[in-house]
Design a protein around this motif. Structure first.
Motif, mmCIF file in Angstrom:
data_model
loop_
_atom_site.group_PDB
_atom_site.id
_atom_site.type_symbol
_atom_site.label_atom_id
_atom_site.label_comp_id
_atom_site.label_asym_id
_atom_site.label_seq_id
_atom_site.Cartn_x
_atom_site.Cartn_y
_atom_site.Cartn_z
ATOM 1 N N PHE A 259 0.850 -1.184 0.000
ATOM 2 C CA PHE A 259 0.000 0.000 0.000
ATOM 3 C C PHE A 259 0.887 1.236 0.000
ATOM 4 O O PHE A 259 1.794 1.341 0.806
ATOM 5 N N PRO A 274 -9.530 10.080 2.518
ATOM 6 C CA PRO A 274 -10.771 9.325 2.285
ATOM 7 C C PRO A 274 -10.545 7.816 2.236
ATOM 8 O O PRO A 274 -11.480 7.040 2.415
ATOM 9 N N VAL A 275 -9.310 7.376 1.968
ATOM 10 C CA VAL A 275 -9.052 5.940 1.873
ATOM 11 C C VAL A 275 -8.765 5.343 3.238
ATOM 12 O O VAL A 275 -9.367 4.345 3.639
ATOM 13 N N THR A 276 -7.867 5.956 4.002
ATOM 14 C CA THR A 276 -7.431 5.331 5.245
ATOM 15 C C THR A 276 -8.095 5.920 6.475
ATOM 16 O O THR A 276 -7.960 5.383 7.572
ATOM 17 N N ILE B 602 -10.898 5.573 -5.397
ATOM 18 C CA ILE B 602 -10.773 5.778 -3.945
ATOM 19 C C ILE B 602 -11.451 4.641 -3.199
ATOM 20 O O ILE B 602 -10.903 4.086 -2.252
ATOM 21 N N ALA B 605 -9.292 1.563 -3.395
ATOM 22 C CA ALA B 605 -8.099 1.680 -2.555
ATOM 23 C C ALA B 605 -8.479 1.495 -1.092
ATOM 24 O O ALA B 605 -7.765 0.853 -0.321
ATOM 25 N N ARG B 606 -9.642 2.021 -0.722
ATOM 26 C CA ARG B 606 -10.099 1.912 0.655
ATOM 27 C C ARG B 606 -10.319 0.453 1.033
ATOM 28 O O ARG B 606 -9.938 -0.007 2.118
ATOM 29 N N GLU B 608 -8.920 -2.167 -0.311
ATOM 30 C CA GLU B 608 -7.633 -2.850 -0.227
ATOM 31 C C GLU B 608 -6.956 -2.520 1.095
ATOM 32 O O GLU B 608 -6.434 -3.405 1.782
ATOM 33 N N PHE B 609 -7.003 -1.224 1.447
ATOM 34 C CA PHE B 609 -6.371 -0.787 2.692
ATOM 35 C C PHE B 609 -6.988 -1.503 3.889
ATOM 36 O O PHE B 609 -6.296 -2.008 4.763
ATOM 37 N N LEU B 612 -5.952 -5.092 4.226
ATOM 38 C CA LEU B 612 -4.577 -5.177 4.737
ATOM 39 C C LEU B 612 -4.554 -4.962 6.245
ATOM 40 O O LEU B 612 -3.894 -5.688 6.982
ATOM 41 N N GLU B 613 -5.312 -3.948 6.708
ATOM 42 C CA GLU B 613 -5.371 -3.655 8.135
ATOM 43 C C GLU B 613 -5.948 -4.834 8.916
ATOM 44 O O GLU B 613 -5.453 -5.203 9.982
ATOM 45 N N LYS B 616 -3.438 -7.533 9.302
ATOM 46 C CA LYS B 616 -2.439 -7.201 10.313
ATOM 47 C C LYS B 616 -2.986 -7.477 11.706
ATOM 48 O O LYS B 616 -2.332 -8.076 12.549
ATOM 49 N N LYS B 618 -5.403 -9.455 12.578
ATOM 50 C CA LYS B 618 -5.600 -10.882 12.786
ATOM 51 C C LYS B 618 -4.282 -11.535 13.190
ATOM 52 O O LYS B 618 -4.221 -12.336 14.120
#
Lengths: 631, 631
Positions: A259, A274-276, B602, B605-606, B608-609, B612-613, B616, B618
């Motif tokens: 990322f 807006p994404v994170t 956007i 991407a959100r 995907e983010f 990923l979070e 992490k 888990k």
């Protein structure tokens, strides 16, 4: 902000194994673990800030820290009052590195020969993992892991991340060894340089007899132009396949891109992404577009105009030299004929250099949020200007003046002058500057140590290398290859020795690039690249331009004109038709030749299939367990 | 093989809710659950084979079955001895459909408005999941899930998978309703048809006054050609964005492609697949290449030659008609002038049709392992021939004969004739045939039931629709649009009414396509497409050809020629230069306009983010638990 990291430096190899084995501490300030990265804070950082940072880095991961090893670098034997005491060595235990490898999603060779994402639970099934796993991770990978962990920790500390090195790199080393030490980005550059050089060999072999037997017969260049059209289409397609093969075996081909965090220089008003949903600087896109189209674009156009103006001055000088030679043809006026071209070549190089800095400044000022977007805009700006600056005069001579003798002479002068200047500017000059600094440091150390002790102690080595210039990535190296590719593919049919010159240049380039990276710059951090990125597109665009140019040169040749004695229109229409056909064929070829070789495709498909099967099995097991617990 | 599935049919809506609610059983043979798919086995399948299949389908998933509901279709009121008794209705419980939705990786709208992969554990957080989830899955999705489950079960039973339908589809329905009933592949086709029609409106509006005021003044077509060049570049770029927006909201954009199984017709010597290690037919690629290059390619070339030959006959006829008209200019000889074009248009359509079947046969014979590879080769074969067959005469008239009056007349005749023929062939003729069968069945039923009962009982409806023709996907529909796009973008500048005609055609096309899918063919199974696939490439290639053609037409116009009174060479060079500039601009535009709109980027991407979070978090939890269990 509590503290500022001024430097993040990759430690050079110095013969040490790349794992966490203990080393004896001695007076040179060596720590109790193998250091992988050096962290430098500005010298007036407060004690409590340092303590806080140290605890964050040392705290185990589960408690929210980085779980790394860290120690302050001792003052060393040559300590002086003005030296910055805030240099820290960072390392990690072997287990920590393995779990980090899993975090960054490293791909490694599995026991069955395929490449798989590394996981700690499955570690013993990976091929090179023997016993405690010594030598499993390359040093470049270890440093990449630590850099990644430090960066995730300091999410909001904006720093530039340079590196340094003093390893010995010489052309006998394989691409794989380069990759182990410098990472995939560097290795791909050297791989491409090697590939490009070998691809030029047939053209050089074709060119030498041409040069020797047909030198003054410009009519004969048609065959060479046809060869060029085929050559530049095929080598780029094949490179994609070689690059995919290399990247597969390095485990970067199927690795998911991490990322992308905002780049260090990015600034703006604080707001919520807006994404994170994180609080971070935001900068409106409309403003950036305004800067690009109202400032950067006019600036680039102005530079292009300036370049055109310089070109016109060159042609005036050329005309003046020719008139002097015509009036009084002697050896010295013969030499004078080459002077304008040489001066023009030097001016071109100087303009490229100045423009390069201006473009970097402008792109920085455009305030791009992502490094990839910054790189794309920088590459576009620099490429357009360099292409125009280097080739405008050649296009003018070829298609407006239609003077093939001048074209060949001008090409030769430009090529040779720029090669000599480049080698001098990018390796010898920085080396000479660095050597002076180096000697000073050695003299300082020798005052306190016995002479004959040739290796510098760690503390001195680190301080010395922290002062080295930062290597700015492979950008300038690729740019140089791009221009060489242009000279060879566009106009080499009128100067068949061009390929020979470029081959010679590339051979010395391998040495000077390696030399530069080892002795002049800080060791760069590894960059897990899967391909040469935007440069593939740049080289392909150049090859399209080369097809058009070579077709035009063929159409202009007296040999071809002889086939259409009565009608110039017919000749042009045929040339255009053939050129369109060739371009169409080129695009069809792009689709016909798969970018990834068949055997790698099968391995990738197999991996995907197995992960799908594993997922199914896992689900089924979970279902069974669920029913059992219900019953 | 124990049994052979002859038919797998999607059940038509018939007003029933698309979930597992119970229905009362009656004499029409309706089952105790809502049937979604009909399975037909050949009539002489052995009893034990049927019992085995039934048990496999009914066995719960955890025991290795499909876990579906299945019942034999009753004989119905009009039962005859020759009717196939082996018709089975398949359905599933609501829970089974939800777990199936997770298996196939369906994306649904989440409570925060983004699109996410559906999971059963998380089901209540999805937007339209209310209480028991009634109406959450569209009928197309339910049928796709069941088809997927049946196909995974019968991995080695090679069958063709057709479908049928009797739903009412009319243009008032939104693309979303089409998608609910027919799935994404169909909906994208209708979406593209709609988009294409709207995109043509400006051209039609531009064309009408042109036609009215400049009709005989062919010099004036330059402005129209310029308009065409811009138009065909922009609309395709914008379509990509619309298509991405549609696919995102349907959840097919970010959905991973399923692992591709070999296509039903694929055969070869049994061996082990290198990817899956499963035993399956293998066919050496070298053999396939030989078939392609030694048989298919010569065949295509032969057909192209034949098409050229027919074209020459057409020009002879044209010449003959012209000479007759010149000798005796009357109304009837005036009509005669149009006859050759009409005959030629009919012959072109006939040749396209015959070639279409030949291409299908050849591609089938080439024995491609994957459906995608089969489709690509079929599309390539058909496109090349259709393009050549339809446009060769127009190119000949435009650039060899340079007769703009004949070009405009020929274009009009071809366009109008082919539109009329197409509408007749693809909708009215099959409808008429189907209607006859339909009436026969109704008459049979009415013998035994009270008259006035208009809806057919389920058993009869299924038997009736099982006999309908199979809809072969959107291939022919896209092909038709491709040719229309060609007529409009290539030569509409000399016949400005072309756009108007195509708009009119498209409006009736919506009706006839919908009619055809509802009344003539079996209901097709849903196809979760994210874009129009290979057709995007085909349309883009056509737009490149359109730029070249329009530039050439501009260069040939007397209006432009007037600017270069003394030198034809200058004119050609300028035309070529401008054409190259336009092509370069087109490719730059492809890079500048992002394929996915910013707001969708956007959201992706959100997603995907967040995943990923979650991963992490888990991992960190697992680490904590691991340490706890060790302590």
């Amino acid at each position: 902000m509590l503290f500022e990291i001024t430097n993040l430096i990759a430690v050079s190899a110095a013969g040490a194994p790349a794992d966490g084995t203990m080393q004896q501490s001695d007076d040179s300030g060596a720590p109790s673990f193998n250091p992988l990265v050096v962290l430098e804070l500005i010298s007036d950082t407060k004690e409590e800030a340092i303590a806080w940072l140290l605890s964050r880095i040392r705290t185990p991961q589960q408690a929210g820290g980085a779980g790394l090893l860290m120690e302050q670098l001792g003052p060393g034997v040559s300590a002086e009052h003005k030296d910055n005491p805030n240099l820290f060595l960072v390392g990690a235990s072997w287990e920590r590195l393995l779990s980090g490898a899993e975090d960054v999603g490293l791909f490694k060779e599995y026991s069955d020969g395929s490449m798989r994402g590394f996981t700690c639970t499955n570690k013993h099934n990976f091929k090179d993992f023997q016993g405690d796993g010594d030598g499993f991770l390359s040093m470049a990978e270890c440093q990449y892991i630590i850099k990644h962990e430090l960066e995730t920790l300091r999410a909001k500390d904006e720093t530039h991340v340079p590196g340094y090195s003093n390893a010995k790199l010489y052309p006998g080393k394989s691409i794989n060894e380069i990759r182990h030490y410098y990472g995939e980005g560097q290795a791909l550059y050297f791989g491409f340089l090697e590939y490009f050089t070998f691809a030029l060999v047939p053209m050089a072999l074709f060119g030498v007899p041409y040069y020797m037997f047909d030198w003054e017969d410009y009519d004969k260049y048609v065959a060479f132009a046809v060869f060029n059209v085929v050559w530049c289409t095929i080598i780029l397609e094949l490179w994609k396949r070689s690059s995919a093969t290399l990247a597969y075996h390095w485990g970067t081909l199927s690795r998911k891109k991490a990322f992308e965090e905002p780049r260090p220089g990015f600034h703006g008003v604080l707001g919520y992404n807006p994404v994170t949903d994180r609080e971070e600087p935001l900068y409106p896109n409309a403003k950036r577009q305004l800067r690009i189209y109202l400032v950067s674009l006019p600036f680039v156009l102005l530079c292009l105009y300036l370049s055109l103006y310089v070109m016109m001055i060159y042609f005036q000088m050329e005309g003046w030299a020719l008139s002097v030679h015509d009036q009084d043809p002697s050896f010295w006026t013969g030499v004078l004929l080459y002077i304008p071209s040489i001066i023009y070549a030097v001016v071109i190089e100087a303009m490229n250099l100045v423009y390069r800095y201006a473009a970097e400044f402008l792109t920085e000022w455009e305030n791009h949020r992502l490094e990839s977007s910054y790189q794309n805009h920088l590459v576009l700006k620099v490429l357009v200007f360099n292409f125009f600056n280097c080739f405008a005069s050649l296009f003018y001579i070829a298609f407006v003046m239609q003077d093939m003798v001048l074209l060949s002479q001008s090409l030769a002068t430009l090529l040779i002058t720029s090669q000599i200047l480049n080698q001098f500017m990018e390796a010898f000059l920085p080396y000479w500057l660095q050597r002076r600094r180096n000697k000073k440091m050695i003299r300082k150390v020798q005052k306190k140590r016995t002479p004959g002790d040739k290796e510098l102690p760690l503390a001195e080595q680190v301080r010395l290398e922290a002062d080295m210039s930062t290597y700015l990535g492979t950008f300038d190296d690729y740019l140089e290859l791009f221009l060489l590719f242009g000279y060879v593919s566009l106009f080499s049919c009128v100067y068949p020795l061009a390929a020979v010159l470029v081959v010679l240049n590339n051979v010395t380039e391998v040495y000077s690039d390696a030399f530069k990276m080892c002795h002049v710059f800080k060791r760069p951090f590894a960059d897990p690249a899967a391909n040469i990125g935007v440069w593939q597109l740049a080289f392909e665009t150049m090859s399209v331009i080369a097809v058009v140019t070579n077709c035009a040169l063929i159409g202009m040749s007296p040999q071809v004109k002889a086939y259409f004695p009565e009608s110039e229109t017919q000749l042009i229409l045929w040339t255009v038709a053939i050129e369109h056909g060739l371009l169409a064929f080129k695009f069809i070829l792009t689709f016909l030749i798969p970018d990834v070789p068949k055997h790698i495709q099968i391995k990738l498909a197999r991996l995907e299939f197995e992960s799908l099967e594993a997922l199914k099995k896992k689900k089924m097991l979970e279902g069974t367990e669920f029913r059992k617990s219900v019953q």
